[in-house]
Design an enzyme around this catalytic site. Structure first.
Site, short mmCIF file in Angstrom:
data_model
loop_
_atom_site.label_atom_id
_atom_site.label_comp_id
_atom_site.label_asym_id
_atom_site.label_seq_id
_atom_site.Cartn_x
_atom_site.Cartn_y
_atom_site.Cartn_z
N LEU A 249 -32.53 41.65 -3.01
CA LEU A 249 -33.46 40.76 -3.70
C LEU A 249 -33.20 39.35 -3.20
O LEU A 249 -32.07 39.00 -2.85
CB LEU A 249 -33.25 40.81 -5.21
CG LEU A 249 -33.60 42.12 -5.94
CD1 LEU A 249 -33.23 42.01 -7.41
CD2 LEU A 249 -35.08 42.44 -5.79
N ASP A 250 -34.25 38.54 -3.16
CA ASP A 250 -34.10 37.14 -2.76
C ASP A 250 -33.10 36.43 -3.67
O ASP A 250 -32.90 36.80 -4.82
CB ASP A 250 -35.44 36.41 -2.85
CG ASP A 250 -36.40 36.80 -1.74
OD1 ASP A 250 -35.95 37.45 -0.76
OD2 ASP A 250 -37.59 36.47 -1.84
N PHE A 251 -32.54 35.37 -3.14
CA PHE A 251 -31.56 34.55 -3.85
C PHE A 251 -32.04 34.15 -5.24
O PHE A 251 -31.30 34.25 -6.23
CB PHE A 251 -31.27 33.30 -3.00
CG PHE A 251 -30.42 32.26 -3.68
CD1 PHE A 251 -29.06 32.45 -3.83
CD2 PHE A 251 -30.98 31.07 -4.14
CE1 PHE A 251 -28.28 31.49 -4.45
CE2 PHE A 251 -30.22 30.11 -4.75
CZ PHE A 251 -28.85 30.32 -4.91
#
Length: 233
Positions: free
Chosen positions: A76-78
């Site tokens: 998942l993105d930051f």
């Protein structure tokens, strides 16, 4: 004499200067057995440690302290929070990877968008490509971009200022896909630092995007699995 030997083109390497601020929120376990681990990732934490030693802290870095064999099945993105799957052995990781590649894993995301989305539900199909000149941004590119498809439905409308809570169901899993598709809709996700303007970024302290639900086949038993992580915004 003319030199016809082709000259080697040296590309300037992309340097990621991003340093993640400390994340003090815990990674919580949603499901655990001998083959699989599902966790709730907090916003503001990397899925995997970065190359820069200052970006060592991540979901994987924390989890392997308790589960040394853990492998990331996806990322998942930051700024995105929510359900994240980890395999506890190589065979299970391979089985999960096959499912992600075959697009058989179903996912739902909760998001809050800027403005009022007029259509109660819809489909966004806009190809996405890397944008080397503006790393780490991606870009819409109809010539070289890869197919990216997202479905959405409106959950509720919010006022002062106008905002829309939506549920996204992506068919594909391109980098930053939901953020770019929201922007293409004319309604960027609140708190986004890459694909929004100053106004929309400042309306939220974090990216208001959460992986709330995932469905897949268990890598060992092959039984259908559904895991949820309640959205807190």
């Amino acid at each position: 004499m003319k030199n016809d030997i082709p000259q080697k083109i040296v590309e300037t390497p992309i340097v990621d200067s991003f340093i993640a601020p400390p994340c003090f929120e815990a990674v919580t376990v949603l499901y655990q057995d001998d083959y699989l681990l599902a966790v709730n990732k907090p916003s503001g934490l990397l899925s995997l440690s970065g190359k820069n030693p200052l970006n060592k802290d991540s979901v994987h870095y924390r989890i392997v302290k308790q589960f040394p064999t853990a492998l990331m099945a996806h990322r998942l993105d930051f700024g995105t929070s929510g359900v994240l799957l980890l395999a506890l052995d190589k065979k299970s990781n391979g089985e999960l990877t096959k499912q992600f590649q075959a697009r058989s894993v179903k996912k739902r995301y909760s998001a809050v968008l800027f403005g009022k989305v007029q259509d109660r539900e819809g489909r966004v199909s806009v190809p996405i490509a890397k944008d080397p000149a503006n790393f780490p941004r991606q870009k819409i590119c109809f010539e070289q971009g890869k197919e990216a498809i997202s479905h959405y439905r409106v959950i509720e409308y919010l006022e002062n200022p106008p905002r829309t809570r939506v549920e996204f169901t992506p068919e594909t899993g391109r980098t930053h896909q939901l953020r770019i598709h929201s922007l293409a809709m004319g309604h960027p996700i609140l708190g986004c630092d890459l694909y929004a303007n100053d106004q929309t970024e400042q309306l939220a302290e974090r990216l208001l995007l959460h992986a709330s639900w995932i469905e897949f086949l268990h890598p060992h038993s092959n039984q259908p699995m559904t895991i949820e992580a309640p959205c807190r915004f």
